[in-house]
Design a protein around this motif. Structure first.
Motif, PDB file in Angstrom:
ATOM      1  N   GLU A  91      43.635 -11.003  11.518  1.00 38.49           N
ATOM      2  CA  GLU A  91      44.441 -10.258  10.560  1.00 38.49           C
ATOM      3  C   GLU A  91      43.558  -9.479   9.585  1.00 38.49           C
ATOM      4  N   ALA A  92      42.433 -10.055   9.217  1.00 39.17           N
ATOM      5  CA  ALA A  92      41.530  -9.353   8.307  1.00 39.17           C
ATOM      6  C   ALA A  92      41.006  -8.073   8.955  1.00 39.17           C
ATOM      7  N   GLY A  93      40.666  -8.161  10.246  1.00 41.40           N
ATOM      8  CA  GLY A  93      40.190  -6.981  10.958  1.00 41.40           C
ATOM      9  C   GLY A  93      41.270  -5.923  11.094  1.00 41.40           C
ATOM     10  N   LEU A  94      42.501  -6.351  11.367  1.00 45.05           N
ATOM     11  CA  LEU A  94      43.612  -5.410  11.483  1.00 45.05           C
ATOM     12  C   LEU A  94      43.867  -4.717  10.152  1.00 45.05           C
ATOM     13  N   LEU A 142      53.920 -12.933  15.457  1.00 41.59           N
ATOM     14  CA  LEU A 142      53.504 -13.565  14.202  1.00 41.59           C
ATOM     15  C   LEU A 142      52.941 -12.554  13.200  1.00 41.59           C
ATOM     16  N   LEU A 143      53.533 -11.368  13.149  1.00 46.59           N
ATOM     17  CA  LEU A 143      53.000 -10.292  12.311  1.00 46.59           C
ATOM     18  C   LEU A 143      53.471 -10.339  10.861  1.00 46.59           C
ATOM     19  N   LEU A 144      54.603 -10.984  10.616  1.00 42.62           N
ATOM     20  CA  LEU A 144      55.251 -10.859   9.309  1.00 42.62           C
ATOM     21  C   LEU A 144      55.043 -12.100   8.446  1.00 42.62           C
ATOM     22  N   GLY A 145      55.182 -11.875   7.154  1.00 40.73           N
ATOM     23  CA  GLY A 145      55.162 -12.991   6.221  1.00 40.73           C
ATOM     24  C   GLY A 145      53.787 -13.438   5.790  1.00 40.73           C
ATOM     25  N   GLY A 146      52.737 -12.782   6.268  1.00 36.93           N
ATOM     26  CA  GLY A 146      51.382 -13.127   5.862  1.00 36.93           C
ATOM     27  C   GLY A 146      50.820 -12.080   4.931  1.00 36.93           C
ATOM     28  N   ASP A 151      54.980  -0.570   6.376  1.00 35.24           N
ATOM     29  CA  ASP A 151      55.993   0.235   5.707  1.00 35.24           C
ATOM     30  C   ASP A 151      57.385  -0.006   6.278  1.00 35.24           C
ATOM     31  N   VAL A 152      57.456  -0.326   7.574  1.00 35.17           N
ATOM     32  CA  VAL A 152      58.719  -0.648   8.245  1.00 35.17           C
ATOM     33  C   VAL A 152      58.454  -1.849   9.153  1.00 35.17           C
ATOM     34  N   THR A 153      59.355  -2.822   9.112  1.00 34.19           N
ATOM     35  CA  THR A 153      59.189  -4.003   9.951  1.00 34.19           C
ATOM     36  C   THR A 153      60.397  -4.169  10.866  1.00 34.19           C
ATOM     37  N   VAL A 154      60.115  -4.382  12.143  1.00 34.01           N
ATOM     38  CA  VAL A 154      61.148  -4.628  13.157  1.00 34.01           C
ATOM     39  C   VAL A 154      60.846  -5.985  13.770  1.00 34.01           C
ATOM     40  N   HIS A 155      61.811  -6.888  13.721  1.00 33.45           N
ATOM     41  CA  HIS A 155      61.632  -8.226  14.291  1.00 33.45           C
ATOM     42  C   HIS A 155      62.543  -8.391  15.493  1.00 33.45           C
ATOM     43  N   GLU A 184      59.145 -21.623   8.888  1.00 30.18           N
ATOM     44  CA  GLU A 184      58.342 -21.446   7.680  1.00 30.18           C
ATOM     45  C   GLU A 184      58.387 -20.028   7.128  1.00 30.18           C
ATOM     46  N   VAL A 185      58.452 -19.045   8.016  1.00 33.25           N
ATOM     47  CA  VAL A 185      58.407 -17.643   7.594  1.00 33.25           C
ATOM     48  C   VAL A 185      59.791 -17.016   7.591  1.00 33.25           C
ATOM     49  N   SER A 186      60.609 -17.370   8.573  1.00 31.96           N
ATOM     50  CA  SER A 186      61.959 -16.821   8.733  1.00 31.96           C
ATOM     51  C   SER A 186      61.939 -15.295   8.722  1.00 31.96           C
ATOM     52  N   PRO A 187      61.219 -14.678   9.659  1.00 32.67           N
ATOM     53  CA  PRO A 187      61.070 -13.214   9.619  1.00 32.67           C
ATOM     54  C   PRO A 187      62.390 -12.462   9.724  1.00 32.67           C
ATOM     55  N   ALA A 188      63.376 -13.051  10.398  1.00 31.60           N
ATOM     56  CA  ALA A 188      64.665 -12.367  10.543  1.00 31.60           C
ATOM     57  C   ALA A 188      65.403 -12.240   9.223  1.00 31.60           C
ATOM     58  N   SER A 189      64.992 -12.996   8.217  1.00 25.14           N
ATOM     59  CA  SER A 189      65.690 -12.951   6.925  1.00 25.14           C
ATOM     60  C   SER A 189      65.237 -11.782   6.054  1.00 25.14           C
ATOM     61  N   PHE A 190      64.119 -11.137   6.402  1.00 27.13           N
ATOM     62  CA  PHE A 190      63.634 -10.058   5.530  1.00 27.13           C
ATOM     63  C   PHE A 190      63.147  -8.824   6.274  1.00 27.13           C
ATOM     64  N   ALA A 191      63.043  -8.863   7.595  1.00 28.10           N
ATOM     65  CA  ALA A 191      62.606  -7.670   8.321  1.00 28.10           C
ATOM     66  C   ALA A 191      63.582  -6.521   8.081  1.00 28.10           C
TER      67      ALA A 191
END
Length: 210
Positions: A91-94, A142-146, A151-155, A184-191
């Protein structure tokens, strides 16, 4: 949960229309997040031509090209779900090579591939300068919540039974990581956009969650 069934083709067109509405004079960093069984890579690939046809330069980034070295990924074994969840992806490299340079005030000079997992060496990819208004499609799990900024997130969401059914046996060991991600992240709740893909051939846009 309220959903709207939609064809895969219409999904691509609607997402393309959504993305080009964003400010064309800046770069747009888009996450397409989902387990391998949800095929976020295929959705990202399908968006490239429609976005370009709408006049937006488009660059594809796959997190499979931003893995950590094998000595770090596999320190606790080749099938350790906790390692996969916490330490497989660089993730740091990305952030350093893609998301930061494409962000506000960034140089616009990005690296589309950092690591070659097959050779376990640097991909030796040359840097490229983004065209004005470029859209970066970053696909992977596993892209979200970290700490990654988009700018736009699609889950791409799958139920646990569907995910287990559609995950190939050789990577079934990753399933606990995706359950942990959901819990733990629940990405569908905020994407920004959530698409239900229990059957990727018949997606459904999530309109409202109960």
């Amino acid at each position: 949960m309220r959903v709207r069934p939609i064809s895969a083709e219409v999904l691509v067109e609607e997402l393309a229309d959504l993305l080009i509405c964003r400010e064309p004079d800046s770069y747009l960093r888009v996450a397409l997040d989902g387990a391998p069984a949800a095929r976020p890579d295929a959705l990202a690939d399908a968006l490239v031509d429609p976005l370009r046809a709408r006049g937006r330069p488009t660059v594809r980034i796959d997190t499979a090209d931003f893995l950590r070295p094998a000595s770090l990924r596999l320190e606790f074994g080749r099938d350790n779900s906790d390692s996969y969840y916490l330490g497989w992806f660089d993730e740091a490299g990305l952030a350093r090579e893609v998301l930061g340079p494409a962000g506000p005030g960034g140089s616009g000079r990005v690296l589309t591939r950092l690591w070659d997992a097959h050779t376990d060496r640097s991909a030796r990819e040359p840097y490229r300068t983004l065209a004005p208004g470029a859209i970066l499609l970053v696909s992977g799990p596993l892209l979200l919540g970290g700490g990654l900024t988009f700018d736009v997130t699609v889950h791409l969401e799958m139920s646990a039974p569907a995910l287990a059914r559609r995950t190939p046996g050789d990577i079934a060991w990753t399933l606990p990581a995706f359950q942990r991600y959901a819990d733990e992240v629940s990405p569908a709740s905020f994407a920004d956009v959530v698409v239900r893909v229990d059957d990727p051939r018949h997606p459904a846009m999530v309109l409202e969650r109960s």
